[in-house]
Scaffold this active site. Structure first.
Site, PDB file in Angstrom:
ATOM      1  N   SER A 179       6.329   6.931   3.102  1.00 16.33           N
ATOM      2  CA  SER A 179       5.530   6.648   4.280  1.00 16.33           C
ATOM      3  C   SER A 179       5.056   7.955   4.925  1.00 16.33           C
ATOM      4  O   SER A 179       4.446   8.783   4.254  1.00 16.33           O
ATOM      5  CB  SER A 179       6.311   5.769   5.262  1.00 16.33           C
ATOM      6  N   ASP A 394       1.308  -3.612   0.137  1.00 18.91           N
ATOM      7  CA  ASP A 394       1.594  -2.749   1.276  1.00 18.91           C
ATOM      8  C   ASP A 394       0.309  -2.461   2.048  1.00 18.91           C
ATOM      9  O   ASP A 394      -0.616  -1.855   1.505  1.00 18.91           O
ATOM     10  CB  ASP A 394       2.207  -1.443   0.771  1.00 18.91           C
ATOM     11  N   HIS A 420       6.175  -1.592   0.902  1.00 24.11           N
ATOM     12  CA  HIS A 420       6.285  -0.187   1.268  1.00 24.11           C
ATOM     13  C   HIS A 420       7.491   0.448   0.580  1.00 24.11           C
ATOM     14  O   HIS A 420       8.616  -0.015   0.721  1.00 24.11           O
ATOM     15  CB  HIS A 420       6.457  -0.118   2.796  1.00 24.11           C
TER      16      HIS A 420
END
Length: 473
Positions: A179, A394, A420
């Site tokens: 991320s 995602d 994710h």
């Protein structure tokens, strides 16, 4: 024909887990969501705290202030003295240990040490006792990258001392992140290529985005037509009920502290639905949000409260304010409602986000998205030896790099519940366990294939690093 509440529950529970692992929209990965309610047994490879004196301002030759930065090390698999060192980057939340996910599998395979550095300002690594706006000037991705470089030098030196060898020996390093930390991993390789053999940029949000309607568009696509329709219907009903008796509606969702209706609708946008069409839609939705989104996954109305976000005392919940500062100054990622067919209220628009920024940090704060993308390159980043991975469902993948090239291989893991960080975390499941298992994915082979490609790249790039080191001796 309407889906039954039972079937809706099953489908949307899976979808909620996907969203929880995909990150809720107040940040890339809100700190309280992923580990809430999980068994701590086996969750971390280690949670033993270590400390490093870090430079506060890497850009000033005159400011010599330091702060204590927390880090962790795991040496059980390390092949001394020349094994690789894997650095796992922590991001926008407290770093309470090194998670026991697929990175542990990689560390064992490559006989690597694993270290992890807490991001400045987050968790216990706060330089100041107050998070007033003027004290946040040193909170940026640029400073964080220099933190990683300084820590890498410190840790390599300390390893040399422990192994009783002369300074100048360099273990092969490899960086990992998911991320926002995935973006940091890519950016570190871009800016400090001599300090890492390569990087894994998992679900890496490398493209700063001012207006990001693609987030909700992906949510609607991943949810499926029936779920999406109910999300939209629920939003419409809630907006109507807020006008009639907003206090009662917020009480129904345990969200009375959200005085501003748009904040409440943002909170609702970060939850999934368990409901069927009919008069009790909102009640069923509220039950699901309270029992699962809040009870199991840790979604909190407090996270959306302006009063909470304005608090400048350093607490365990400070990450909410800190990530908003990074959003409001560098990367934005403003999840605005798409113009048509949105699952989010149209009240959650660009002006809403800018108003939050102004109300929290003052009128002079504005997200310098263009400058961020000019500095790093966005999804057109020009670097080498970075693996980009994304899950097909995602919503953050639209801020990542999804095109592949020989120097920058990019893989999309395609399956029904690939969200994710699927490459490192595995797939969502109930109960949520993050040990990196692929068996809960609708297509485990898709995950295993990408993981094998990751292994091949890591193996090659570590070997090239060792070869370069031998030739320079």
């Amino acid at each position: 024909m309407a889906m039954s509440p039972e079937n809706f529950f099953t489908a949307l529970f899976t979808f909620t887990v996907l969203l929880s692992a995909s990150a809720l929209s107040h940040g890339s990965v809100p700190p309280r969501t992923l580990s809430h309610g999980l068994s701590t047994s086996g969750y971390y490879l280690t949670s033993d705290e270590l400390w490093f004196n870090q430079t506060l301002d890497h850009y000033s030759p005159y400011d010599h202030r330091k702060f204590r930065q927390r880090y962790y090390e795991f040496l059980d698999y390390f092949r001394a003295p020349d094994g690789p060192i894997f650095l796992r980057i922590c991001g926008e939340g407290p770093c309470n240990g090194i998670p026991n996910d697929y990175l542990g599998v990689l560390a064992k395979k490559f006989e690597a040490a694993v270290v992890s550095l807490e991001h400045r300002y987050y968790g216990k690594s706060s330089p100041f006792n107050s998070l007033a706006t003027e004290n946040l000037r040193y909170l940026s991705s640029k400073q964080a990258l220099f933190d990683l470089a300084a820590f890498r030098r410190y840790y390599q030196d300390s390893m040399d001392v422990r192994l009783n060898r002369s300074s100048g020996f360099d273990n092969p390093w490899f960086f990992f992140g998911t991320s926002y930390p995935g973006a940091l991993s890519a950016w570190f390789r871009l800016k400090f290529p001599h300090l890492t053999c390569g990087s894994l940029a998992s679900s890496a949000v490398v493209r700063a985005v001012y207006e990001f309607p693609e987030f909700d568009q992906q949510i609607g696509e991943s949810a499926g037509p029936e779920c999406k329709a109910v999300l939209q219907e629920t939003n419409e009903l809630l907006e109507q009920m807020l006008k009639v008796n907003g206090k009662a509606v917020k009480e129904l969702f345990n969200a009375s502290e959200l005085d501003i209706d748009a904040d409440f609708l943002y909170f609702i946008a970060d939850a999934a639905v368990m409901a069927d069409s009919g008069s009790d839609l909102v009640e069923a939705y509220a039950k699901y949000v309270k029992e699962f989104c809040m009870g199991v996954f840790g979604l909190s109305a407090k996270t959306y409260s302006r009063k909470h976000l304005r608090e400048t005392a350093v607490t365990k919940d400070s990450a909410d304010r800190l990530w908003w500062f990074q959003v409001c100054t560098e990367v934005a990622y403003f999840q605005v409602a798409p113009a048509n067919d949105s699952v989010r209220s149209q009240q959650v628009n660009t002006e809403y986000h800018l108003d939050v920024c102004r109300s929290l940090f003052g009128k002079g704060v504005y997200p310098e998205v263009d400058a961020t993308n000019l500095y790093y390159g966005g999804d057109k980043i020009v670097a080498t030896k970075i693996i980009f991975t994304n899950g097909s469902q995602d919503p953050w993948r639209h801020a990542s790099k999804q095109t592949s090239s020989p120097d920058l291989p990019s893989y999309i893991i395609t399956c029904h519940n690939c969200g994710h960080g699927t490459d490192l975390r595995g797939c969502p499941q109930s109960p949520l366990v993050i040990e990196g298992s692929a068996k809960n994915c609708s297509s485990p082979d898709a995950v295993k294939k990408v993981r094998q490609q990751m292994v091949e790249h890591i193996d090659l790039w570590l070997s090239e690093c060792r070869g370069q080191r031998r030739s320079s001796m």
